[in-house]
Design a protein around this motif. Structure first.
Motif, PDB file in Angstrom:
ATOM      1  N   ASP A 115       0.853  -1.192   0.000  1.00 22.72           N
ATOM      2  CA  ASP A 115       0.000   0.000   0.000  1.00 22.72           C
ATOM      3  C   ASP A 115       0.886   1.238   0.000  1.00 22.72           C
ATOM      4  N   VAL A 116       1.065   1.853  -1.172  1.00 22.36           N
ATOM      5  CA  VAL A 116       1.969   2.989  -1.319  1.00 22.36           C
ATOM      6  C   VAL A 116       1.395   4.258  -0.699  1.00 22.36           C
ATOM      7  N   ASN A 117       0.109   4.527  -0.925  1.00 20.26           N
ATOM      8  CA  ASN A 117      -0.473   5.824  -0.544  1.00 20.26           C
ATOM      9  C   ASN A 117      -1.493   5.737   0.596  1.00 20.26           C
ATOM     10  N   LYS A 118      -1.463   4.633   1.339  1.00 18.02           N
ATOM     11  CA  LYS A 118      -2.301   4.461   2.533  1.00 18.02           C
ATOM     12  C   LYS A 118      -3.802   4.584   2.252  1.00 18.02           C
ATOM     13  N   ASP A 119      -4.245   4.028   1.106  1.00 16.93           N
ATOM     14  CA  ASP A 119      -5.675   4.048   0.806  1.00 16.93           C
ATOM     15  C   ASP A 119      -6.303   2.670   0.972  1.00 16.93           C
ATOM     16  N   GLY A 120      -5.523   1.714   1.478  1.00 19.27           N
ATOM     17  CA  GLY A 120      -6.038   0.374   1.707  1.00 19.27           C
ATOM     18  C   GLY A 120      -5.978  -0.538   0.500  1.00 19.27           C
ATOM     19  N   LEU A 121      -5.486  -0.053  -0.646  1.00 23.76           N
ATOM     20  CA  LEU A 121      -5.395  -0.859  -1.860  1.00 23.76           C
ATOM     21  C   LEU A 121      -3.968  -1.334  -2.080  1.00 23.76           C
ATOM     22  N   GLU A 122      -3.816  -2.522  -2.673  1.00 23.67           N
ATOM     23  CA  GLU A 122      -2.501  -3.075  -2.965  1.00 23.67           C
ATOM     24  C   GLU A 122      -1.958  -2.451  -4.247  1.00 23.67           C
ATOM     25  N   ASP A 123      -0.929  -1.638  -4.101  1.00 28.18           N
ATOM     26  CA  ASP A 123      -0.270  -1.021  -5.243  1.00 28.18           C
ATOM     27  C   ASP A 123       0.872  -1.915  -5.707  1.00 28.18           C
ATOM     28  N   CYS A 124       1.629  -1.464  -6.676  1.00 27.14           N
ATOM     29  CA  CYS A 124       2.645  -2.324  -7.277  1.00 27.14           C
ATOM     30  C   CYS A 124       3.914  -1.529  -7.578  1.00 27.14           C
ATOM     31  N   ILE A 125       5.053  -2.127  -7.274  1.00 26.28           N
ATOM     32  CA  ILE A 125       6.342  -1.544  -7.621  1.00 26.28           C
ATOM     33  C   ILE A 125       7.101  -2.553  -8.473  1.00 26.28           C
ATOM     34  N   LEU A 126       7.569  -2.094  -9.606  1.00 26.55           N
ATOM     35  CA  LEU A 126       8.282  -2.947 -10.560  1.00 26.55           C
ATOM     36  C   LEU A 126       9.767  -2.574 -10.578  1.00 26.55           C
ATOM     37  N   ILE A 127      10.622  -3.573 -10.547  1.00 31.16           N
ATOM     38  CA  ILE A 127      12.049  -3.378 -10.799  1.00 31.16           C
ATOM     39  C   ILE A 127      12.315  -3.917 -12.196  1.00 31.16           C
ATOM     40  N   ILE A 128      12.824  -3.046 -13.059  1.00 27.79           N
ATOM     41  CA  ILE A 128      12.995  -3.405 -14.466  1.00 27.79           C
ATOM     42  C   ILE A 128      14.474  -3.311 -14.845  1.00 27.79           C
ATOM     43  N   LYS A 129      14.792  -3.811 -16.030  1.00 25.10           N
ATOM     44  CA  LYS A 129      16.177  -3.821 -16.483  1.00 25.10           C
ATOM     45  C   LYS A 129      16.240  -3.580 -17.981  1.00 25.10           C
ATOM     46  N   LEU A 149       0.061   2.972  -8.889  1.00 27.02           N
ATOM     47  CA  LEU A 149      -1.002   3.064  -7.898  1.00 27.02           C
ATOM     48  C   LEU A 149      -2.226   2.290  -8.383  1.00 27.02           C
ATOM     49  N   ASN A 150      -2.877   1.619  -7.467  1.00 26.45           N
ATOM     50  CA  ASN A 150      -4.085   0.854  -7.767  1.00 26.45           C
ATOM     51  C   ASN A 150      -5.289   1.787  -7.640  1.00 26.45           C
ATOM     52  N   THR A 151      -6.046   1.933  -8.720  1.00 26.78           N
ATOM     53  CA  THR A 151      -7.235   2.783  -8.724  1.00 26.78           C
ATOM     54  C   THR A 151      -8.433   1.971  -9.186  1.00 26.78           C
ATOM     55  N   GLU A 152      -9.596   2.565  -9.152  1.00 28.70           N
ATOM     56  CA  GLU A 152     -10.806   1.866  -9.594  1.00 28.70           C
ATOM     57  C   GLU A 152     -10.775   1.572 -11.085  1.00 28.70           C
ATOM     58  N   PHE A 193      12.481   5.779   2.076  1.00 28.75           N
ATOM     59  CA  PHE A 193      11.664   6.774   1.396  1.00 28.75           C
ATOM     60  C   PHE A 193      10.240   6.744   1.932  1.00 28.75           C
ATOM     61  N   ARG A 194       9.585   7.914   1.920  1.00 30.68           N
ATOM     62  CA  ARG A 194       8.167   8.008   2.268  1.00 30.68           C
ATOM     63  C   ARG A 194       7.416   8.624   1.098  1.00 30.68           C
ATOM     64  N   TYR A 195       6.249   8.057   0.795  1.00 34.37           N
ATOM     65  CA  TYR A 195       5.471   8.535  -0.344  1.00 34.37           C
ATOM     66  C   TYR A 195       4.637   9.748   0.042  1.00 34.37           C
ATOM     67  N   GLY A 196       4.547  10.689  -0.889  1.00 35.80           N
ATOM     68  CA  GLY A 196       3.688  11.860  -0.730  1.00 35.80           C
ATOM     69  C   GLY A 196       3.818  12.771  -1.929  1.00 35.80           C
ATOM     70  N   LYS A 197       2.725  13.351  -2.361  1.00 35.79           N
ATOM     71  CA  LYS A 197       2.710  14.293  -3.485  1.00 35.79           C
ATOM     72  C   LYS A 197       3.296  13.657  -4.752  1.00 35.79           C
ATOM     73  N   SER A 198       2.849  12.438  -5.044  1.00 36.65           N
ATOM     74  CA  SER A 198       3.193  11.712  -6.280  1.00 36.65           C
ATOM     75  C   SER A 198       4.679  11.420  -6.424  1.00 36.65           C
ATOM     76  N   ASP A 199       5.379  11.272  -5.316  1.00 32.05           N
ATOM     77  CA  ASP A 199       6.789  10.902  -5.381  1.00 32.05           C
ATOM     78  C   ASP A 199       7.197  10.308  -4.036  1.00 32.05           C
ATOM     79  N   TYR A 200       8.294   9.561  -4.061  1.00 27.44           N
ATOM     80  CA  TYR A 200       8.918   9.110  -2.827  1.00 27.44           C
ATOM     81  C   TYR A 200      10.036  10.089  -2.473  1.00 27.44           C
ATOM     82  N   ARG A 201      10.110  10.478  -1.194  1.00 27.82           N
ATOM     83  CA  ARG A 201      11.159  11.371  -0.721  1.00 27.82           C
ATOM     84  C   ARG A 201      12.005  10.668   0.330  1.00 27.82           C
ATOM     85  N   LEU A 202      13.308  10.919   0.267  1.00 25.38           N
ATOM     86  CA  LEU A 202      14.243  10.263   1.168  1.00 25.38           C
ATOM     87  C   LEU A 202      14.130  10.866   2.560  1.00 25.38           C
ATOM     88  N   ILE A 203      13.715  10.054   3.532  1.00 21.85           N
ATOM     89  CA  ILE A 203      13.557  10.548   4.902  1.00 21.85           C
ATOM     90  C   ILE A 203      14.571   9.937   5.862  1.00 21.85           C
TER      91      ILE A 203
END
Length: 222
Positions: free
Chosen positions: A44-58, A85-88, A141-151
C-alpha cells in the motif's frame, strides 16, 4: 567470445521470460520497450487500503553485454523502478526512474557487487544494499505528493563479523547518529560503541524520481 555472447543473450531471454519472472497481465503494459521485468512487489503505497505495485525493471541493450576483466560475458545493463497506484480504473503509473540502479553484474573489485533488494511497508519504501562482510546500507523513502522522498539512511561498515561504524540519518529531524566501535581492532565480535550526534543541513528532501544513480549519492556530506 561470439559463441559465449550469443549463449548469454539466449540464457537472459529464457530467464527473463520464465514463468517465475514474467510480468502479470495487469502490469505488462507498463514495461517500457527495451526493458524486462526483474521483480514485482505489492504494498500500500499511498495508505488508501489498496494493494499497489512496484516494478524493478532492467534495460536490454546488447552493447551492454560485455566481457569483464576475467574473460566472462556479463550483462551490465542498468536497472530501474516503476511505481503503480491501484485505482478503480486499474493501475496508474505515478513514478518512473528507469536507470537509477547499476547492474547486478558490476565489477565489485575484490568482492562481489552489492546486492539490491527492496521492502514495501505502508507508505514507506526501503531500498537496501547488502555487501556481505563489508556491511550494508539502506535508503528509506516516504510517499507523498506523487513521489517518494528520502527521509532516512542507515549504514553499517563491517570487517567480517565485526561492526566498525553504524550511521543513522533522519532527514526529517535533521539529525545524524554515529556509533563507532572502540574495540574494532580486536577479534572480539562484541563491539564497544561510542555514540555521537550531529545536526545536518538539508533544505529539500531528495526525490526518488530525480536520483540519477544510487551509486553516486554522497551521504558523507550530511
Amino acid at each position: 567470445m561470439n559463441q559465449n555472447f550469443n549463449f548469454l543473450i539466449l540464457l537472459s531471454f529464457l530467464f527473463y521470460n520464465s514463468p517465475g519472472n514474467a510480468q502479470t497481465e495487469s502490469t505488462a503494459g507498463f514495461i517500457p520497450n527495451g526493458y524486462v521485468l526483474l521483480e514485482e512487489h505489492s504494498g500500500d503505497v499511498n495508505k488508501d487500503g489498496l494493494e499497489d505495485c512496484i516494478l524493478i525493471i532492467k534495460n536490454t541493450k546488447e552493447e551492454n553485454i560485455v566481457e569483464n576483466r576475467f574473460g566472462d560475458i556479463v550483462d551490465r545493463n542498468r536497472r530501474g523502478i516503476i511505481v503503480l497506484l491501484n485505482t478503480e480504473n486499474g493501475y496508474e503509473p505515478i513514478l518512473k526512474n528507469l536507470d537509477c540502479f547499476s547492474s547486478e553484474n558490476e565489477d565489485g573489485g575484490v568482492y562481489y557487487p552489492p546486492e539490491l533488494s527492496i521492502e514495501i511497508h505502508t507508505n514507506i519504501l526501503k531500498i537496501h544494499y547488502a555487501h556481505g562482510r563489508y556491511g550494508n546500507w539502506e535508503y528509506i523513502f516516504r510517499y507523498g505528493k506523487s513521489d517518494y522522498r528520502l527521509i532516512g539512511y542507515e549504514s553499517s561498515e563491517n570487517r567480517g563479523p565485526i561492526v566498525n561504524y553504524k550511521t543513522s540519518i533522519n532527514f526529517l529531524t535533521k539529525k545524524k547518529q554515529v556509533l563507532e566501535n572502540e574495540n574494532m581492532n580486536s577479534q572480539d565480535e562484541v563491539g564497544i560503541f561510542k555514540e555521537t550526534w550531529e545536526k545536518i543541513k538539508i533544505e529539500n528532501l531528495i526525490k526518488l524520481s530525480e536520483i540519477q544513480d544510487f551509486d553516486n549519492i554522497d551521504m558523507t556530506k550530511y
